[in-house]
Design an enzyme around this catalytic site. Structure first.
Site, PDB file in Angstrom:
ATOM      1  N   ASP A   1       1.269  -0.864  -0.320  1.00 47.59           N
ATOM      2  CA  ASP A   1       0.249   0.186   0.403  1.00 47.59           C
ATOM      3  C   ASP A   1       0.767   1.479  -0.222  1.00 47.59           C
ATOM      4  O   ASP A   1       2.354   1.015   0.962  1.00 47.59           O
ATOM      5  CB  ASP A   1      -0.500  -0.306   1.028  1.00 47.59           C
ATOM      6  CG  ASP A   1      -1.839   1.430   1.231  1.00 47.59           C
ATOM      7  OD1 ASP A   1      -2.253   1.265   0.150  1.00 47.59           O
ATOM      8  OD2 ASP A   1      -1.681   2.586   2.061  1.00 47.59           O
ATOM      9  N   ARG A   2       0.372   2.269  -0.226  1.00 41.52           N
ATOM     10  CA  ARG A   2       1.025   3.773  -0.385  1.00 41.52           C
ATOM     11  C   ARG A   2       1.555   4.293   1.172  1.00 41.52           C
ATOM     12  O   ARG A   2       2.489   4.035   1.638  1.00 41.52           O
ATOM     13  CB  ARG A   2       0.763   4.479  -1.753  1.00 41.52           C
ATOM     14  CG  ARG A   2       1.872   5.724  -2.598  1.00 41.52           C
ATOM     15  CD  ARG A   2       1.724   6.553  -3.033  1.00 41.52           C
ATOM     16  NE  ARG A   2       0.831   7.655  -2.393  1.00 41.52           N
ATOM     17  CZ  ARG A   2       0.580   8.307  -3.273  1.00 41.52           C
ATOM     18  NH1 ARG A   2       0.328   8.669  -4.722  1.00 41.52           N
ATOM     19  NH2 ARG A   2      -0.559   9.371  -2.305  1.00 41.52           N
ATOM     20  N   ASP A   3       0.376   5.425   0.404  1.00 34.87           N
ATOM     21  CA  ASP A   3       0.021   5.911   1.646  1.00 34.87           C
ATOM     22  C   ASP A   3       0.181   5.475   3.674  1.00 34.87           C
ATOM     23  O   ASP A   3      -1.339   4.664   3.682  1.00 34.87           O
ATOM     24  CB  ASP A   3      -1.425   7.370   1.927  1.00 34.87           C
ATOM     25  CG  ASP A   3      -0.892   7.411   0.775  1.00 34.87           C
ATOM     26  OD1 ASP A   3      -0.100   8.622   0.449  1.00 34.87           O
ATOM     27  OD2 ASP A   3      -2.490   7.934  -0.114  1.00 34.87           O
TER      28      ASP A   3
ATOM     29  N   LYS B   1      -0.806  11.105   5.122  1.00 42.00           N
ATOM     30  CA  LYS B   1      -1.665  12.838   6.003  1.00 42.00           C
ATOM     31  C   LYS B   1      -2.707  13.456   5.061  1.00 42.00           C
ATOM     32  O   LYS B   1      -3.790  14.160   5.054  1.00 42.00           O
ATOM     33  CB  LYS B   1      -0.633  13.923   5.459  1.00 42.00           C
ATOM     34  CG  LYS B   1       0.207  14.573   6.164  1.00 42.00           C
ATOM     35  CD  LYS B   1       1.456  14.981   5.340  1.00 42.00           C
ATOM     36  CE  LYS B   1       2.566  15.319   5.868  1.00 42.00           C
ATOM     37  NZ  LYS B   1       3.376  16.704   4.873  1.00 42.00           N
TER      38      LYS B   1
ATOM     39  N   THR C   1      -2.273   1.039  -4.810  1.00 43.02           N
ATOM     40  CA  THR C   1      -2.981   1.866  -3.901  1.00 43.02           C
ATOM     41  C   THR C   1      -4.013   2.714  -4.681  1.00 43.02           C
ATOM     42  O   THR C   1      -4.547   2.736  -5.489  1.00 43.02           O
ATOM     43  CB  THR C   1      -2.043   3.883  -3.850  1.00 43.02           C
ATOM     44  OG1 THR C   1      -2.643   4.203  -3.151  1.00 43.02           O
ATOM     45  CG2 THR C   1      -1.592   4.214  -5.259  1.00 43.02           C
ATOM     46  N   ASN C   2      -5.120   2.626  -3.701  1.00 39.24           N
ATOM     47  CA  ASN C   2      -6.508   3.880  -3.793  1.00 39.24           C
ATOM     48  C   ASN C   2      -6.279   5.162  -3.858  1.00 39.24           C
ATOM     49  O   ASN C   2      -5.639   5.248  -3.149  1.00 39.24           O
ATOM     50  CB  ASN C   2      -7.708   3.614  -2.890  1.00 39.24           C
ATOM     51  CG  ASN C   2      -7.720   1.942  -2.654  1.00 39.24           C
ATOM     52  OD1 ASN C   2      -7.507   1.318  -4.117  1.00 39.24           O
ATOM     53  ND2 ASN C   2      -8.470   1.375  -2.286  1.00 39.24           N
ATOM     54  N   GLN C   3      -6.284   6.305  -5.119  1.00 40.66           N
ATOM     55  CA  GLN C   3      -6.261   7.324  -5.293  1.00 40.66           C
ATOM     56  C   GLN C   3      -7.839   7.626  -5.616  1.00 40.66           C
ATOM     57  O   GLN C   3      -7.913   8.110  -6.310  1.00 40.66           O
ATOM     58  CB  GLN C   3      -5.259   7.056  -6.043  1.00 40.66           C
ATOM     59  CG  GLN C   3      -3.988   7.369  -5.597  1.00 40.66           C
ATOM     60  CD  GLN C   3      -3.427   8.312  -4.323  1.00 40.66           C
ATOM     61  OE1 GLN C   3      -3.826   9.079  -3.760  1.00 40.66           O
ATOM     62  NE2 GLN C   3      -2.479   7.247  -3.406  1.00 40.66           N
TER      63      GLN C   3
ATOM     64  N   ARG D   1     -10.638  -0.735  -6.711  1.00 36.17           N
ATOM     65  CA  ARG D   1     -10.733  -0.312  -5.787  1.00 36.17           C
ATOM     66  C   ARG D   1     -10.610  -1.620  -4.247  1.00 36.17           C
ATOM     67  O   ARG D   1     -11.483  -2.717  -4.241  1.00 36.17           O
ATOM     68  CB  ARG D   1     -11.956   0.525  -5.267  1.00 36.17           C
ATOM     69  CG  ARG D   1     -11.745   1.479  -3.715  1.00 36.17           C
ATOM     70  CD  ARG D   1     -12.953   2.747  -3.886  1.00 36.17           C
ATOM     71  NE  ARG D   1     -12.429   3.140  -2.675  1.00 36.17           N
ATOM     72  CZ  ARG D   1     -11.772   3.914  -2.151  1.00 36.17           C
ATOM     73  NH1 ARG D   1     -10.824   4.351  -2.898  1.00 36.17           N
ATOM     74  NH2 ARG D   1     -11.997   4.475  -1.154  1.00 36.17           N
ATOM     75  N   LYS D   2      -9.199  -1.468  -4.045  1.00 35.94           N
ATOM     76  CA  LYS D   2      -9.226  -2.200  -2.856  1.00 35.94           C
ATOM     77  C   LYS D   2     -10.162  -1.946  -1.490  1.00 35.94           C
ATOM     78  O   LYS D   2     -10.534  -1.137  -1.132  1.00 35.94           O
ATOM     79  CB  LYS D   2      -7.692  -2.028  -1.962  1.00 35.94           C
ATOM     80  CG  LYS D   2      -6.465  -2.156  -2.361  1.00 35.94           C
ATOM     81  CD  LYS D   2      -5.042  -1.851  -1.606  1.00 35.94           C
ATOM     82  CE  LYS D   2      -4.866  -0.237  -2.037  1.00 35.94           C
ATOM     83  NZ  LYS D   2      -4.266  -0.462  -1.280  1.00 35.94           N
TER      84      LYS D   2
ATOM     85  N   LYS E   1      -4.847  -0.313   6.363  1.00 35.82           N
ATOM     86  CA  LYS E   1      -6.412  -0.188   6.805  1.00 35.82           C
ATOM     87  C   LYS E   1      -6.997  -1.802   6.637  1.00 35.82           C
ATOM     88  O   LYS E   1      -6.380  -2.081   5.814  1.00 35.82           O
ATOM     89  CB  LYS E   1      -6.973   0.728   5.550  1.00 35.82           C
ATOM     90  CG  LYS E   1      -6.381   1.971   6.006  1.00 35.82           C
ATOM     91  CD  LYS E   1      -8.012   3.270   4.879  1.00 35.82           C
ATOM     92  CE  LYS E   1      -7.135   4.339   5.332  1.00 35.82           C
ATOM     93  NZ  LYS E   1      -7.702   5.232   4.146  1.00 35.82           N
TER      94      LYS E   1
HETATM   95 MG   LIG Z   1      -2.833   3.562   3.348  1.00 32.88          MG
END
Ligand SMILES: [Mg+2]
Length: 176
Positions: free
Chosen positions: A9-11, A18, A51-53, A98-99, A125
């Site tokens: 995952d990225r974020d 953030k 990553t979900n964006q 979308r995850k 998450k």
């Molecule tokens: Mg994340």
């Protein structure tokens, strides 16, 4: 010969989450991720970001913003001699990509001929635990306690929860 992969995952995993990060200036790296990528590179695991964006769907930033950011993040890692093979993102809210839907995972599997049963996923998450209809095996998934409450009904053999990314790094040293 199938590939093995470490999915990230990225974020919250590569960088501090953030909320709707899309600018390079807002990237604060999680230092423990460098050792993890290095280990995966050394052990011949592909490293792939999923990553979900949804900020794109919401009009907060554009696909170009995401492409530019990922290019900068990639350049930064290359200078550290760290390799991420590919970056997948999902811009939509209602999408199989979308995850926790497995669209991105299965696209990566197909593109790189990956053995999911021998692969790993790190997220922060519950939605980083991919849903499976039984037609594929979910990679073993490490959830890091960050700013989100991470619980998942499948915590046990294939999903585990860890206090820090550093703890996951130690676990991976025994597995990869
Ligand atoms: Mg994340």
């Amino acid at each position: 010969m199938k590939e093995k992969a470490l999915f990230l995952d990225r974020d919250g995993i590569l960088n501090v989450d953030k909320g709707y990060v899309y600018k390079w200036d807002d990237i604060i790296w999680n230092d423990d991720i460098f050792d993890i990528i290095k280990l995966a590179n050394e052990k011949d695991y592909l490293v792939i970001v999923l990553t979900n964006q949804s900020g794109i769907h919401k009009g907060m930033y554009t696909r170009d913003d995401v492409h530019i950011l990922h290019e900068k993040m990639n350049d930064f890692l290359i200078k550290k001699d760290l390799k991420i093979t590919d970056w997948f993102y999902c811009a939509e809210m209602d999408s199989m990509d979308r995850k926790p839907n497995p669209g991105m995972l299965l696209k990566a599997q197909l593109k790189y001929n990956i053995d999911l049963a021998k692969s790993y996923m790190i997220g922060d998450k519950a939605t980083d635990v991919f849903e499976t209809d039984g037609t594929f095996i979910r990679p073993r998934t490490f959830l890091v306690k960050g700013q989100y409450a991470v619980t998942h009904p499948d915590v046990g053999s294939t999903v585990s929860v860890h206090d820090t990314l550093g703890d996951v790094s130690k676990e991976l040293r025994n597995l990869l």
